[in-house]
Design a protein around this motif. Structure first.
Motif, PDB file in Angstrom:
ATOM      1  N   GLN A  22     -45.927  29.039  11.140  1.00  0.00           N
ATOM      2  CA  GLN A  22     -46.832  30.191  11.129  1.00  0.00           C
ATOM      3  C   GLN A  22     -46.092  31.477  10.763  1.00  0.00           C
ATOM      4  O   GLN A  22     -46.631  32.323  10.029  1.00  0.00           O
ATOM      5  N   ALA A  23     -44.862  31.615  11.238  1.00  0.00           N
ATOM      6  CA  ALA A  23     -44.081  32.815  10.904  1.00  0.00           C
ATOM      7  C   ALA A  23     -43.750  32.851   9.414  1.00  0.00           C
ATOM      8  O   ALA A  23     -43.823  33.909   8.775  1.00  0.00           O
ATOM      9  N   LEU A  24     -43.375  31.714   8.845  1.00  0.00           N
ATOM     10  CA  LEU A  24     -43.067  31.654   7.420  1.00  0.00           C
ATOM     11  C   LEU A  24     -44.315  31.923   6.582  1.00  0.00           C
ATOM     12  O   LEU A  24     -44.262  32.656   5.591  1.00  0.00           O
ATOM     13  N   ALA A  25     -45.441  31.334   6.993  1.00  0.00           N
ATOM     14  CA  ALA A  25     -46.689  31.544   6.262  1.00  0.00           C
ATOM     15  C   ALA A  25     -47.120  33.004   6.310  1.00  0.00           C
ATOM     16  O   ALA A  25     -47.640  33.546   5.326  1.00  0.00           O
ATOM     17  N   ALA A  26     -46.895  33.652   7.447  1.00  0.00           N
ATOM     18  CA  ALA A  26     -47.262  35.063   7.576  1.00  0.00           C
ATOM     19  C   ALA A  26     -46.460  35.949   6.633  1.00  0.00           C
ATOM     20  O   ALA A  26     -46.902  37.053   6.284  1.00  0.00           O
ATOM     21  N   GLN A  27     -45.288  35.452   6.193  1.00  0.00           N
ATOM     22  CA  GLN A  27     -44.472  36.194   5.240  1.00  0.00           C
ATOM     23  C   GLN A  27     -44.712  35.742   3.797  1.00  0.00           C
ATOM     24  O   GLN A  27     -43.948  36.102   2.909  1.00  0.00           O
ATOM     25  N   GLY A  28     -45.750  34.938   3.595  1.00  0.00           N
ATOM     26  CA  GLY A  28     -46.152  34.605   2.237  1.00  0.00           C
ATOM     27  C   GLY A  28     -45.747  33.240   1.732  1.00  0.00           C
ATOM     28  O   GLY A  28     -46.122  32.857   0.620  1.00  0.00           O
TER      29      GLY A  28
END
Length: 249
Positions: A22-28
């Motif tokens: 989720q953290a990686l996805a939030a950064q694109g």
């Protein structure tokens, strides 16, 4: 920060793996999450998080799964071998089936995931391998010699790869959390109660007490460390065992 990057997170449907995804996805990033159970993977899916059923204990499953992920979303530039099992058992009560299952998941699974991910990563000009180890990868964890050995082995693999690729634009690091507030803690509480006769509160306190700051670590705290290793100025952090352990020294 990570737009255009493809990340792979094993064991990404729950716990630390999900928090990192989720953290990686939030950064694109476009994030492929893997696991053996389709239910948690589907529940975690979103516009940028893509489920893939894959068993890290099976070489063919890893080879085929990662090939499919690369074909769908491009080279893997962030590889997070997170899938693992954590269970304590005294050495004299450890049979070969227990030993092999632990090693097949925690060591063989990470090896296969990294090996297959590097095939596409090394065709690009940037990459990060972030293995989820444990504080048990740094010191001996009482009552869990098999788990401790597996996490030490994972750390050795990461350090060797960091040396192999030191002059290349890829880094290899390990996150080493102490007790994190995940389903693993819940299952370990049950196991401790069964082995020792403790009640639930005492069994949970036994694990919380290992963390010097006196609380369980949030999965998001581990995820933030993973994000740091993907940052613009992280290229000189390589071959490290990064403790997220509440002051463990």
């Amino acid at each position: 920060m990570l737009t255009g990057k493809h990340a792979l997170v094993t064991g990404g449907g729950t716990g630390i793996g999900l928090a990192i995804a989720q953290a990686l996805a939030a950064q694109g990033a476009e994030v492929t999450i893997t696991g053996r159970r389709p239910g948690p993977l589907e529940a975690a899916a979103s516009a940028h998080i893509h489920p893939l059923v894959m068993d890290v204990m099976q070489e063919a499953s890893v080879v085929q799964g990662i090939e499919a992920a690369v074909n769908a979303r491009g080279p893997i530039q962030i590889c997070v071998p997170n899938a693992g099992i954590a269970e304590g058992r005294a050495l004299l009560k450890t049979d070969m089936d227990f030993w092999r299952r632990m090693m097949a998941t925690n060591v063989d699974g990470a090896f296969l995931t990294i090996r297959e991910s590097l095939k596409s990563m090394t065709q690009t000009d940037w990459g990060r391998v972030i293995a989820v180890s444990s504080i048990a990868g740094i010191r001996g964890l009482k009552g869990a010699p098999t788990y401790t050995a597996s996490k030490h082995a994972l750390l050795g693999l990461i350090r060797a790869l960091a040396a192999d690729y030191a002059t290349k634009p890829y880094t290899f690091n390990a996150l080493c959390p102490a007790y994190v507030d995940t389903d693993i803690v819940t299952s370990n509480v049950t196991s401790i109660m069964k082995r020792t006769g403790m009640d639930e509160a005492a069994a949970r306190d036994l694990m919380v007490g290992v963390n010097p700051h006196g609380r369980l670590i949030a999965p998001e705290e581990v995820a933030e460390a993973a994000l740091f290793l993907c940052g613009d100025h992280s290229g000189s952090v390589n071959g490290q065992a990064i403790q997220i352990a509440g002051g463990e020294v």
